[in-house]
Design an enzyme around this catalytic site. Structure first.
Site, PDB file in Angstrom:
ATOM      1  N   GLU A 477       0.856  -1.187   0.000  1.00 42.61           N
ATOM      2  CA  GLU A 477       0.000   0.000   0.000  1.00 42.61           C
ATOM      3  C   GLU A 477       0.893   1.238   0.000  1.00 42.61           C
ATOM      4  O   GLU A 477       1.799   1.362   0.843  1.00 42.61           O
ATOM      5  CB  GLU A 477      -0.871   0.008   1.262  1.00 42.61           C
ATOM      6  CG  GLU A 477      -1.698   1.274   1.366  1.00 42.61           C
ATOM      7  CD  GLU A 477      -2.425   1.440   2.693  1.00 42.61           C
ATOM      8  OE1 GLU A 477      -2.214   0.589   3.597  1.00 42.61           O
ATOM      9  OE2 GLU A 477      -3.164   2.421   2.828  1.00 42.61           O
ATOM     10  N   ALA A 482       4.894  12.574  -1.497  1.00 41.07           N
ATOM     11  CA  ALA A 482       4.971  14.033  -1.680  1.00 41.07           C
ATOM     12  C   ALA A 482       6.384  14.460  -2.045  1.00 41.07           C
ATOM     13  O   ALA A 482       7.378  13.828  -1.655  1.00 41.07           O
ATOM     14  CB  ALA A 482       4.531  14.746  -0.412  1.00 41.07           C
ATOM     15  N   GLN A 488       8.896  20.235  -7.364  1.00 35.26           N
ATOM     16  CA  GLN A 488       7.910  19.447  -8.111  1.00 35.26           C
ATOM     17  C   GLN A 488       8.063  19.652  -9.626  1.00 35.26           C
ATOM     18  O   GLN A 488       8.658  20.639 -10.059  1.00 35.26           O
ATOM     19  CB  GLN A 488       6.487  19.836  -7.683  1.00 35.26           C
ATOM     20  CG  GLN A 488       6.126  19.267  -6.314  1.00 35.26           C
ATOM     21  CD  GLN A 488       4.738  19.666  -5.846  1.00 35.26           C
ATOM     22  OE1 GLN A 488       3.946  20.205  -6.599  1.00 35.26           O
ATOM     23  NE2 GLN A 488       4.462  19.400  -4.581  1.00 35.26           N
ATOM     24  N   VAL A 489       7.464  18.723 -10.380  1.00 34.86           N
ATOM     25  CA  VAL A 489       7.451  18.745 -11.850  1.00 34.86           C
ATOM     26  C   VAL A 489       8.867  18.820 -12.456  1.00 34.86           C
ATOM     27  O   VAL A 489       9.095  19.445 -13.487  1.00 34.86           O
ATOM     28  CB  VAL A 489       6.540  19.887 -12.385  1.00 34.86           C
ATOM     29  CG1 VAL A 489       6.083  19.570 -13.824  1.00 34.86           C
ATOM     30  CG2 VAL A 489       5.317  20.078 -11.534  1.00 34.86           C
ATOM     31  N   LYS A 490       9.820  18.194 -11.780  1.00 38.26           N
ATOM     32  CA  LYS A 490      11.181  18.102 -12.338  1.00 38.26           C
ATOM     33  C   LYS A 490      11.526  16.638 -12.612  1.00 38.26           C
ATOM     34  O   LYS A 490      12.669  16.312 -12.868  1.00 38.26           O
ATOM     35  CB  LYS A 490      12.187  18.650 -11.332  1.00 38.26           C
ATOM     36  CG  LYS A 490      12.130  20.158 -11.134  1.00 38.26           C
ATOM     37  CD  LYS A 490      13.208  20.543 -10.131  1.00 38.26           C
ATOM     38  CE  LYS A 490      13.163  22.021  -9.811  1.00 38.26           C
ATOM     39  NZ  LYS A 490      14.109  22.335  -8.703  1.00 38.26           N
ATOM     40  N   GLY A 491      10.554  15.773 -12.437  1.00 33.32           N
ATOM     41  CA  GLY A 491      10.812  14.352 -12.689  1.00 33.32           C
ATOM     42  C   GLY A 491      11.187  13.578 -11.440  1.00 33.32           C
ATOM     43  O   GLY A 491      11.366  12.359 -11.505  1.00 33.32           O
ATOM     44  N   GLY A 493       9.315  12.945  -8.799  1.00 32.10           N
ATOM     45  CA  GLY A 493       8.202  12.055  -8.425  1.00 32.10           C
ATOM     46  C   GLY A 493       8.227  10.765  -9.234  1.00 32.10           C
ATOM     47  O   GLY A 493       8.023   9.673  -8.697  1.00 32.10           O
ATOM     48  N   THR A 494       8.532  10.888 -10.531  1.00 27.67           N
ATOM     49  CA  THR A 494       8.582   9.707 -11.402  1.00 27.67           C
ATOM     50  C   THR A 494       9.754   8.801 -11.017  1.00 27.67           C
ATOM     51  O   THR A 494       9.605   7.588 -10.885  1.00 27.67           O
ATOM     52  CB  THR A 494       8.750  10.160 -12.878  1.00 27.67           C
ATOM     53  OG1 THR A 494       7.659  11.013 -13.181  1.00 27.67           O
ATOM     54  CG2 THR A 494       8.783   8.997 -13.832  1.00 27.67           C
TER      55      THR A 494
HETATM   56  N1  ACO Z   1      -1.876  16.023 -11.456  1.00 22.08           N
HETATM   57  C1  ACO Z   1      -1.640  15.655 -12.734  1.00 22.08           C
HETATM   58  N2  ACO Z   1      -0.394  15.421 -13.215  1.00 22.08           N
HETATM   59  C2  ACO Z   1       0.646  15.586 -12.377  1.00 22.08           C
HETATM   60  C3  ACO Z   1       0.478  15.976 -11.042  1.00 22.08           C
HETATM   61  C4  ACO Z   1      -0.847  16.200 -10.587  1.00 22.08           C
HETATM   62  N3  ACO Z   1      -1.106  16.580  -9.365  1.00 22.08           N
HETATM   63  N4  ACO Z   1       1.705  16.078 -10.477  1.00 22.08           N
HETATM   64  C5  ACO Z   1       2.591  15.737 -11.422  1.00 22.08           C
HETATM   65  N5  ACO Z   1       1.942  15.447 -12.550  1.00 22.08           N
HETATM   66  C6  ACO Z   1       2.503  15.027 -13.821  1.00 22.08           C
HETATM   67  C7  ACO Z   1       3.650  15.880 -14.294  1.00 22.08           C
HETATM   68  O1  ACO Z   1       3.196  16.973 -15.049  1.00 22.08           O
HETATM   69  C8  ACO Z   1       4.421  14.921 -15.111  1.00 22.08           C
HETATM   70  O2  ACO Z   1       3.807  14.743 -16.370  1.00 22.08           O
HETATM   71  P1  ACO Z   1       4.693  14.758 -17.736  1.00 22.08           P
HETATM   72  O3  ACO Z   1       5.728  13.694 -17.572  1.00 22.08           O
HETATM   73  O4  ACO Z   1       3.680  14.454 -18.800  1.00 22.08           O
HETATM   74  O5  ACO Z   1       5.251  16.129 -17.815  1.00 22.08           O
HETATM   75  C9  ACO Z   1       4.250  13.608 -14.360  1.00 22.08           C
HETATM   76  O6  ACO Z   1       3.065  13.751 -13.594  1.00 22.08           O
HETATM   77  C10 ACO Z   1       5.393  13.284 -13.442  1.00 22.08           C
HETATM   78  O7  ACO Z   1       5.845  14.452 -12.821  1.00 22.08           O
HETATM   79  P2  ACO Z   1       7.061  14.471 -11.823  1.00 22.08           P
HETATM   80  O8  ACO Z   1       7.804  15.709 -12.025  1.00 22.08           O
HETATM   81  O9  ACO Z   1       7.814  13.215 -11.915  1.00 22.08           O
HETATM   82  O10 ACO Z   1       6.274  14.491 -10.429  1.00 22.08           O
HETATM   83  P3  ACO Z   1       6.570  15.443  -9.185  1.00 22.08           P
HETATM   84  O11 ACO Z   1       8.008  15.423  -8.854  1.00 22.08           O
HETATM   85  O12 ACO Z   1       5.944  16.734  -9.411  1.00 22.08           O
HETATM   86  O13 ACO Z   1       5.776  14.656  -8.070  1.00 22.08           O
HETATM   87  C11 ACO Z   1       3.723  14.565  -6.830  1.00 22.08           C
HETATM   88  C12 ACO Z   1       4.396  14.387  -8.183  1.00 22.08           C
HETATM   89  C13 ACO Z   1       4.381  13.677  -5.823  1.00 22.08           C
HETATM   90  C14 ACO Z   1       2.259  14.169  -6.977  1.00 22.08           C
HETATM   91  C15 ACO Z   1       3.893  16.048  -6.423  1.00 22.08           C
HETATM   92  O14 ACO Z   1       3.274  16.844  -7.377  1.00 22.08           O
HETATM   93  C16 ACO Z   1       3.302  16.364  -5.055  1.00 22.08           C
HETATM   94  O15 ACO Z   1       3.970  16.243  -4.054  1.00 22.08           O
HETATM   95  N6  ACO Z   1       2.057  16.781  -5.028  1.00 22.08           N
HETATM   96  C17 ACO Z   1       1.385  17.187  -3.778  1.00 22.08           C
HETATM   97  C18 ACO Z   1       1.139  16.017  -2.852  1.00 22.08           C
HETATM   98  C19 ACO Z   1       0.262  14.994  -3.470  1.00 22.08           C
HETATM   99  O16 ACO Z   1      -0.711  15.296  -4.142  1.00 22.08           O
HETATM  100  N7  ACO Z   1       0.589  13.702  -3.210  1.00 22.08           N
HETATM  101  C20 ACO Z   1      -0.178  12.581  -3.656  1.00 22.08           C
HETATM  102  C21 ACO Z   1      -1.354  12.370  -2.783  1.00 22.08           C
HETATM  103  S1  ACO Z   1      -2.090  10.797  -2.935  1.00 22.08           S
HETATM  104  C22 ACO Z   1      -1.180   9.806  -1.937  1.00 22.08           C
HETATM  105  O17 ACO Z   1      -0.343  10.263  -1.234  1.00 22.08           O
HETATM  106  C23 ACO Z   1      -1.435   8.316  -1.946  1.00 22.08           C
END
Ligand code: ACO
Length: 750
Positions: A477, A482, A488-491, A493-494
């Protein structure tokens, strides 16, 4: 004797299809009966499965007052048809309500006669009243199928089979109650039950054991493997002996009944091939008997002594592989060799390696071309074409970011900096998920059963994933995820998720589940999560925490993918394909000086393989080239002599007189209005003389044109029309005798 009889002595392994056909027809008739009823009667029938919809009521189905007049029922048809021995037995659910024997609609307010219910009829059937006719008919089909299984279980001698029938019947009735399609959800586990499956192992076997053979022999072995798989799929398992304590066989038998046998008759259950859901255990059980039976069929395919020897080799080696503990074909990670002839049109291994090296170096140069990677943040902005996680991957390679699995523990000392990191990650999560109570986040992040994958940059956590593994349930699970706002949006999260995937593959867990926040669904989708959950509910219900307003999503992991390398591998593969295409194109664009034989005028034909560039076009595809060569063996001279022979014979036939010369305007003033492309035997003689007919096709087209023109201009009653038919038949005969060309004569009209 049961209705759907699994009497091995009578059926024999290969009679399955014959028996099925007869039984399927019978079941089809049974299903038709209730579908012919009026809508209200259908609802009455189904009402016995319909729970009372009133909140406080626990009643599981409508029960009518036992005073209705009886008519012929589906249940009684099933019972009567089943067996005379079965006469006194009653069908559990239909007799209990007599629902399909009533002659008038039940009043909506009639109370249910169960003492613990007493609620009105309409409180039970509200769902059915709203259902479409198609849906009602679907439920009636399931009802008949449930009844067949129920009746069968009552007359089945073998206890294990009886239990399975009862179980499946109950399961189908539940699906009527819930009005959901029956998805097999059984305590015996979900398929595939073993990995690799028999299908995968046999593919491995053909590749591993016979790849060294020449193409023809390998293909023969491959055909044998396919035929063997079919034999396994149609094999009927023996009923276990009543006293059998062979638990393994009993389990296999029950699974086979549920997924491979009963669904043949009970169409609302999903039918699976044994080779797609069972593995070595199953094959070991049936191998001697299947092989005995299959060998004689396989021998019939053998046309030469060599093929017979190959069949023996196939069987001997298969036996060894099935029984040997070291056999590679049953290893989950086994990557068998591909026969070399499959690679002929691809790329040699050494060339491939140097190409990969070249592409990697080029990529590296491109990334570094901005100068100092770390002091120049612009160089970290990925190009439009590069993958989202590429810059994070490069940063990790250069030690700028790190990934660590950390967590609290009650029975081992935790480093101080792990505590500090956990605390910092807990802060990032609380900040990013403000609607989640901070205490709750702290409790889970510091809970010893939870782990956190921490992303560290400049010795400071900038994000993380808090997760809990359930190895016995086969999933993990993802609790919180976060990344701090300015990163954020620098890759990151991926890349973080890719690390988590690789970590779980190493620990043999192949499913993630998470309740995704509505704003994060897009992110999860991009990480291959989907709201379609394939795990069975009993695997995760009661284990995973439920979050209101969030969407449950699942991600299935593929064991042989290294996720942190995936995008770079795909990039290299794309680049290789691109370069191979470029290579091919540059060869195709090469210009040759052209053919001079026509200008020189001595010979109008040269052998096809002497034409420059032709052989290059067929490189790697010698079969096609051989075919082209075989299709063009004749010289113009040999064609000329055959055609001239035929033309002379046609011209001297008694029916040829209307076609000897062109139709003149005096003979038919309007001819040109109707016939756009005239043709006649004189013109054909001239064309033949001038060597116009370089192949037989051109000659046949002209000759057929003469006859078709004639038939379209003249009436069928005319002599011209009849002559065209007579001469055409004569022409086809001579064409076959002299030039060996066979043409169907059905176009000739009489
Ligand atoms: N909605 C839609 N798309 C998103 C979001 C979002 N909230 N966040 C990132 N993406 C997309 C990006 O644009 C990117 O797309 P692309 O490859 O087509 O350009 C892709 O997802 C991956 O982006 P990364 O840069 O790798 O992700 P990032 O480092 O921004 O991390 C994360 C993503 C963890 C969701 C971050 O935005 C964050 O911390 N958000 C706030 C906390 C949150 O919402 N956490 C998840 C809650 S649910 C849970 O915890 C189970």
């Amino acid at each position: 004797m049961s209705l759907i009889n699994i009497d091995q002595k009578k059926m024999g392994p290969n009679h399955m299809q014959r028996i099925q056909k007869h039984q399927l027809q019978w079941i089809h008739q049974l299903k038709q009966e209730p579908k012919n009823l009026e809508r209200w009667a259908k609802i009455e029938l189904l009402s016995q499965f319909s729970e009372c919809k009133l909140d406080q009521c626990k009643c599981e189905g409508w029960l009518r007052k036992p005073n209705a007049t009886t008519t012929t029922t589906t249940a009684s048809s099933i019972n009567n048809a089943s067996s005379n021995n079965n006469a006194g037995r009653s069908s559990a659910f239909i007799n209990s309500s007599n629902a399909n024997s009533i002659t008038r609609p039940t009043p909506p307010d009639e109370p249910c006669s169960r003492t613990d219910c007493n609620h009105a009829f309409e409180d039970h059937v509200v769902n059915y009243i709203q259902a479409t006719d198609v849906e009602l008919n679907r439920l009636l089909d399931i009802m008949v199928e449930a009844e067949i299984l129920n009746t069968n279980s009552g007359i089945e001698d073998h206890e294990g089979t009886r239990v399975v029938y009862q179980y499946l019947s109950k399961f189908l009735r539940n699906s009527i109650t819930t009005m959901t399609p029956p998805t097999m959800d059984i305590k015996l586990g979900s398929p595939p039950f073993e990995r690799p499956t028999i299908h995968q192992a046999l593919t491995n076997f053909a590749l591993h054991n016979f790849s060294h053979k020449n193409e023809e022999e390998w293909r023969f072995m491959h055909e044998l493997a396919k035929s063997f798989l079919t034999a396994v799929n149609i094999w009927m398992l023996d009923i276990p002996k009543q006293s059998s304590t062979d638990r393994e066989y009993n389990v296999i038998y029950s699974r086979w009944l549920c997924f491979c046998y009963v669904p043949v008759f009970i169409e609302s259950l999903t039918l699976k091939d044994p080779t797609q859901i069972f593995g070595r255990m199953y094959l070991k059980q049936i191998f001697p008997s299947v092989t005995n039976n299959w060998q004689s069929t396989a021998e019939k395919r053998c046309q030469t002594e060599r093929q017979k020897a190959l069949l023996n080799e196939f069987l001997q080696q298969l036996k060894i592989e099935i029984n040997s503990n070291d056999s590679l074909i049953w290893a989950t990670e086994f990557d068998p060799p591909i026969p070399s002839f499959f690679n002929t049109c691809l790329i040699e291994e050494t060339k491939l390696k140097s190409l990969i090296k070249e592409i990697k170096e080029e990529r590296e140069r491109q990334v570094n071309k901005g100068g100092d990677l770390f002091s120049d943040p612009v160089s970290l902005i990925p190009e439009m074409s590069s993958a989202r996680d590429e810059s994070a991957r490069i940063e990790e390679k250069h030690g700028k970011i790190e990934f660590h699995i950390i967590g609290n523990s009650m029975n081992r000392r935790i480093d101080k900096h792990d505590y500090l990191w956990l605390n910092a990650i807990q802060n990032v999560i609380s900040h990013q998920l403000p609607r989640m109570p901070k205490e709750y986040i702290t409790r889970l992040v510091f809970d010893p059963k939870h782990r956190t994958l921490a992303l560290i940059k400049n010795n400071r956590p900038i994000g993380g994933i808090c997760f809990r593994m359930f190895p016995t349930q086969g999933f993990t699970e993802i609790v919180f995820l976060a990344i701090t706002s300015n990163e954020q949006v620098k890759g990151y999260g991926t890349h973080l998720m890719n690390h988590l995937k690789d970590y779980h593959i190493k620990h043999n867990i192949y499913h993630f589940l998470t309740y995704a926040d509505e704003y994060a669904i897009g992110y999860f989708r991009k990480q291959a999560f989907t709201p379609e959950i394939t795990l069975r509910e009993e695997q995760y219900l009661g284990y995973i925490k439920d979050y209101e307003g969030a969407t449950l999503m699942e991600c299935k992991l593929t064991p042989n993918i290294v996720h942190t390398q995936l995008t770079s591998v795909i990039h290299i593969q794309k680049e290789i394909v691109k370069r191979l295409i470029q290579d091919k194109q540059s060869q195709m664009r090469r210009q040759y000086s052209g053919l001079t034989c026509f200008k020189q005028g001595h010979d109008r034909q040269i052998p096809i393989d002497q034409i420059e560039g032709i052989i290059e076009c067929y490189k790697g595809n010698s079969d096609s080239f051989r075919q082209v060569k075989e299709e063009n063996p004749e010289t113009v001279d040999s064609i000329y002599s055959q055609l001239s022979n035929i033309l002379n014979l046609v011209k001297s036939h008694s029916a040829a007189w209307p076609f000897l010369k062109p139709v003149s305007p005096a003979e038919a003033p309007d001819y040109q209005e109707y016939i756009k492309h005239p043709m006649d035997l004189k013109t054909m003689s001239e064309r033949l003389k001038s060597r116009y007919y370089v192949n037989k096709r051109l000659f046949i087209i002209d000759m057929k044109r003469i006859f078709n023109n004639c038939r379209s201009y003249n009436n069928p009653e005319t002599e011209y029309y009849r002559n065209a038919n007579t001469l055409e038949r004569y022409f086809f005969t001579k064409l076959r005798e002299i030039a060996g060309v066979r043409i169907q004569t059905c176009s000739t009209r009489t």
